[in-house]
Design a protein around this motif. Structure first.
Motif, PDB file in Angstrom:
ATOM      1  N   ALA A  32       4.926   2.661   6.516  1.00 60.14           N
ATOM      2  CA  ALA A  32       4.600   3.464   5.565  1.00 60.14           C
ATOM      3  C   ALA A  32       3.054   3.187   5.277  1.00 60.14           C
ATOM      4  N   SER A  33       2.470   4.199   4.487  1.00 56.54           N
ATOM      5  CA  SER A  33       0.975   4.251   4.252  1.00 56.54           C
ATOM      6  C   SER A  33       0.657   4.475   2.841  1.00 56.54           C
ATOM      7  N   THR A  34       0.107   4.062   2.049  1.00 54.81           N
ATOM      8  CA  THR A  34      -0.258   4.367   0.663  1.00 54.81           C
ATOM      9  C   THR A  34      -1.900   4.936   0.749  1.00 54.81           C
ATOM     10  N   LEU A  35      -1.825   6.274  -0.080  1.00 61.62           N
ATOM     11  CA  LEU A  35      -3.228   6.721  -0.024  1.00 61.62           C
ATOM     12  C   LEU A  35      -4.012   5.990  -0.929  1.00 61.62           C
ATOM     13  N   GLU A  50       1.896  -6.939   4.529  1.00 63.14           N
ATOM     14  CA  GLU A  50       2.780  -8.016   5.465  1.00 63.14           C
ATOM     15  C   GLU A  50       4.038  -7.059   5.659  1.00 63.14           C
ATOM     16  N   ARG A  51       4.540  -6.443   4.844  1.00 60.95           N
ATOM     17  CA  ARG A  51       5.817  -5.799   4.936  1.00 60.95           C
ATOM     18  C   ARG A  51       5.760  -4.360   5.706  1.00 60.95           C
ATOM     19  N   GLY A  52       4.532  -3.984   6.144  1.00 63.47           N
ATOM     20  CA  GLY A  52       4.392  -2.878   6.767  1.00 63.47           C
ATOM     21  C   GLY A  52       4.098  -1.659   6.202  1.00 63.47           C
ATOM     22  N   VAL A  53       3.480  -1.865   4.767  1.00 65.08           N
ATOM     23  CA  VAL A  53       3.066  -0.744   3.830  1.00 65.08           C
ATOM     24  C   VAL A  53       1.570  -1.037   3.912  1.00 65.08           C
ATOM     25  N   ARG A  54       0.553  -0.114   4.647  1.00 70.12           N
ATOM     26  CA  ARG A  54      -0.716  -0.399   4.426  1.00 70.12           C
ATOM     27  C   ARG A  54      -1.541   0.558   3.724  1.00 70.12           C
ATOM     28  N   ALA A  55      -2.818   0.305   3.370  1.00 69.33           N
ATOM     29  CA  ALA A  55      -3.342   1.304   2.674  1.00 69.33           C
ATOM     30  C   ALA A  55      -4.426   2.237   3.443  1.00 69.33           C
ATOM     31  N   VAL A  56      -4.548   3.307   3.199  1.00 69.22           N
ATOM     32  CA  VAL A  56      -5.259   4.243   4.152  1.00 69.22           C
ATOM     33  C   VAL A  56      -6.290   5.070   3.281  1.00 69.22           C
ATOM     34  N   SER A  57      -7.332   5.456   3.814  1.00 67.39           N
ATOM     35  CA  SER A  57      -8.317   6.126   2.969  1.00 67.39           C
ATOM     36  C   SER A  57      -7.567   7.711   2.777  1.00 67.39           C
ATOM     37  N   GLY A  58      -7.064   8.320   3.595  1.00 63.51           N
ATOM     38  CA  GLY A  58      -6.451   9.713   3.430  1.00 63.51           C
ATOM     39  C   GLY A  58      -5.350  10.061   4.539  1.00 63.51           C
ATOM     40  N   GLU A  63      -0.412   8.304  11.306  1.00 66.58           N
ATOM     41  CA  GLU A  63       0.150   8.802  12.221  1.00 66.58           C
ATOM     42  C   GLU A  63       1.504   8.983  12.442  1.00 66.58           C
ATOM     43  N   ARG A  64       2.040   8.123  11.689  1.00 66.46           N
ATOM     44  CA  ARG A  64       3.545   8.137  11.416  1.00 66.46           C
ATOM     45  C   ARG A  64       4.265   7.289  10.393  1.00 66.46           C
ATOM     46  N   GLY A  65       5.243   7.726  10.033  1.00 68.19           N
ATOM     47  CA  GLY A  65       6.131   6.899   8.810  1.00 68.19           C
ATOM     48  C   GLY A  65       5.544   7.694   7.463  1.00 68.19           C
ATOM     49  N   SER A  66       6.158   7.286   6.452  1.00 70.96           N
ATOM     50  CA  SER A  66       6.064   7.904   5.302  1.00 70.96           C
ATOM     51  C   SER A  66       4.308   7.703   4.483  1.00 70.96           C
ATOM     52  N   VAL A  67       4.327   8.745   3.950  1.00 66.24           N
ATOM     53  CA  VAL A  67       2.961   8.546   2.947  1.00 66.24           C
ATOM     54  C   VAL A  67       3.363   8.412   1.436  1.00 66.24           C
TER      55      VAL A  67
END
Length: 278
Positions: A32-35, A50-58, A63-67
């Motif tokens: 998952a990614s957080t905006l 560490e849990r696989g939830v990364r912060a992205v710019s937009g 590319e995959r997973g939940s937003v």
């Protein structure tokens, strides 16, 4: 040294809700990614990574997973970008922020001109501005009366960043009234924010020193530190217990502890335990 915890401190409902949603998303195993950072707390953001939830710019960086839409919310344009890409969407916008967004749009439709009382460039404020502009409004962001634009004419609507103080709102309203403008005001300050500010002020007035816990990039935590410093010169804003210096508390009989709305309970407990050892 006596350690006293503020009556109201730490993670609010909106933040805890966002954290729970992000942790649940991480357990699904798809990533998952957080905006942007989910909340303004570096330790929490690192733990989520560490849990696989990364912060992205937009959305373009996913590319995959939940937003995950973070607690501060996003602009309507960003939400559309996520939907157009067909990505699974988890809306962790704080309900109080969502209410403020709706208020900003409604004021724009009714008044045409909207004043947002808040911090220029803050993600929540950017969302409020975008919702008002998309509804056809002219928008000005002000931190105080001095920022009000010249030539502003009625009708004017006012909406407030949820973590602002009532004093900031009242000062802007008074300045407009002095100009002969009676604004339509939507007080969207979160009640939990007000509780934390009032508890922090009362505690700071009663102790020899006070520690404020929370991200330095957190506007609500920084505001708490400012409120405390006005009453207690020995105010220390920290993010982690390792930052505490025993020299801060020489000759202190009591130390208060408070924390911003983006600070989880375990971080508060760690600081209290560290202070109890001094």
């Amino acid at each position: 040294m006596k350690v006293i915890l503020a009556e109201h401190a730490g993670a609010c409902y909106g933040v805890q809700r966002a954290l729970d949603m992000a942790v649940e998303a991480s357990a699904e195993g798809e990533g998952a990614s957080t905006l942007g950072p989910l909340i303004h707390n570096p330790q929490v953001v690192a733990d989520l990574a560490e849990r696989g939830v990364r912060a992205v710019s937009g959305p373009e960086d996913v590319e995959r997973g939940s937003v995950i839409i973070r607690s501060h919310g996003v602009t309507p344009a960003v939400r559309r970008m996520v939907e157009e890409r067909g990505l699974p969407l988890i809306d962790a916008t704080c309900p109080h922020v969502a209410r403020a967004q709706k208020a900003a749009a409604a004021l724009a439709r009714r008044c045409g001109r909207v004043v947002v009382v808040g911090e220029e460039g803050h993600p929540e404020v950017e969302g409020l501005v975008a919702h008002a502009r998309e509804a056809g409004g002219e928008v000005a962001v002000v931190a105080g009366p001095a920022d009000l634009p010249d030539g502003l004419e009625a009708p004017v609507g006012i909406v407030v960043q949820t973590t602002q103080t009532r004093e900031a709102l009242d000062a802007v309203v008074a300045a407009l009234v002095a100009r002969g403008i009676e604004p339509e005001v939507k007080n969207t300050i979160c009640f939990a924010t007000r509780q934390r500010q009032e508890s922090a002020a009362a505690l700071a007035d009663a102790v020899d020193a006070i520690v404020v816990i929370g991200g330095r990039n957190s506007s609500n935590t920084t505001r708490l530190a400012d409120i405390c410093a006005a009453a207690c010169p020995r105010t220390h804003h920290i993010e982690a217990p390792e930052e505490i210096e025993p020299a801060w508390f020489v000759d202190c009989g009591s130390v208060g502890v408070t924390a911003g709305a983006s600070t989880p309970e375990d971080q508060i407990a760690a600081v209290v335990a560290r202070l109890a050892m001094l």
